[in-house]
Design an enzyme around this catalytic site. Structure first.
Site: not given
Ligand code: NAD
Length: 323
Positions: A72, A148, A152
């Site tokens: 997710a 992003y 991560k």
């Protein structure tokens, strides 16, 4: 085995969930459907709509689970530039919520879908004319260039650290540019492969950012699934990050050629030098994946593009394929 997949209704999550349930495993899927599609899941997957930050829901879903796949996330690099707070909340906060809930319930293994984006530009590893040195190994210092990518990398650190503190086995697979049937094509920031396919089928325009010489490592979804499933039981993975790609470097120009060769038509290619092409070169070194997961990508870009066209109903309709 009993699995929980977060982000199960997404592109990779649904392919993984359907694959595992077809093999006879019990699969629970959690997804808030912010971009995912529940209809992509086979009826055998036990689907729950919900947020990965909802710990009471996680406590319920994690009962008797052997392994969690954590997919997710918000996944667009350009969108993350606009909404970094949201990317932090879902990709980092959601990962921490999941790890806390796993600790509370006593689940012992998690496999996280991380990203090759964490590396950013690594020019010292990519000297021209040195083929072996062009590939990015896990030993290279990440240099994330977008919210992003930061999210991560932070998520990788959180799962490894919380896992080590509470005896949860963790592994992060740094997936490079995955593509294949069912990949989302949001209007505002579509991934390049399905976007180029759509535009070519429409005889539309393929806008290539900058000079199109920037390269990526495009990996077909089935190869990604083989790496994810190998990580379920492989020994000696705890705390590792492992690259998952095709091991082949393809420039955007080459991608345009591959797509337009497979789909003959009158698409126009336009180069826009004013837009950055992003990270200049990306190609995964797969030595560790081979050693730890016996991973060997088997699908070439040409084969993968053809399978994407054949298996994705959105493209079949445009091609006039009826069965
Ligand atoms: P995707 O957008 O299709 O899947 C992500 C899923 O997560 C979606 O179904 C979305 O609805 C769900 N989601 C988003 N926020 C949520 C929340 N708060 N709670 C619950 N569910 C939520 O993207 P994908 O390409 O399938 O990517 C899956 C994972 O793999 C992501 O973690 C992504 O970062 C990683 N990854 C993908 C690629 C790629 O090329 N596709 C490359 C590297 C890493």
């Amino acid at each position: 085995m009993n699995f929980l997949i977060t982000g199960a209704a997404g592109f990779l999550g649904s392919a993984l969930a359907n694959h595992l349930s077809k093999q006879g495993h019990q699969v629970r899927g959690l997804d808030d459907l912010s971009t995912g599609d529940k209809d992509a899941l086979s009826p055998d997957v036990h689907f729950t709509r919900g947020d990965v930050n909802d710990r009471p829901k996680l406590w319920t879903l994690l009962q008797d689970v052997d392994v969690v796949y954590h997919l997710a996330a918000r996944v667009s690099v350009p969108e993350s530039v606009l909404y970094p707070r949201e990317y932090n909340a879902v990709n980092v906060g959601g990962t921490v919520s999941l790890m806390e809930a796993m600790r509370d319930v006593g689940v012992r293994r998690v496999i996280m879908a991380s990203s090759g984006a964490v590396y950013g530009d690594v020019p010292h590893a990519l000297k021209k004319g040195e083929e072996a040195a062009q590939k990015i190994t896990e030993a290279i210092q990440p240099n994330p260039r977008s919210p992003y990518a930061v999210s991560k990398l932070a998520a990788e650190h959180y799962i490894r650290t919380i896992g080590a503190l509470w005896g949860i086995e963790t592994v992060s697979l740094r997936i490079f540019n995955a593509y294949g049937p069912g990949q989302g094509i949001p209007v505002s920031h579509p991934p390049v492969v399905p976007h180029f396919i759509t535009q070519t089928l429409k005889n539309g325009t393929l806008v290539v950012h900058n000079d199109g010489k920037q390269t990526r490592d495009y990996v077909y979804v089935d190869d990604v699934i083989s790496a994810l499933t190998a990580a379920t039981t492989a020994p000696g993975l705890d705390g590792l990050v492992i690259n998952v790609g095709s091991g082949r470097e393809t420039s955007v120009r080459e991608l345009v050629n591959a797509v337009t060769e497979i789909i003959p038509g009158k698409a126009e290619v336009i180069y826009n030098p004013r837009v950055s092409g992003g990270v200049s070169r990306m190609c995964a070194d797969l030595t560790l994946a081979k050693k730890k997961l016996s991973y060997k990508p088997s699908i070439s870009l040409e084969e993968g593009l053809k399978m994407t066209l054949e298996k994705d109903a959105r493209f079949n309709l445009r091609l006039g394929v009826t069965s």
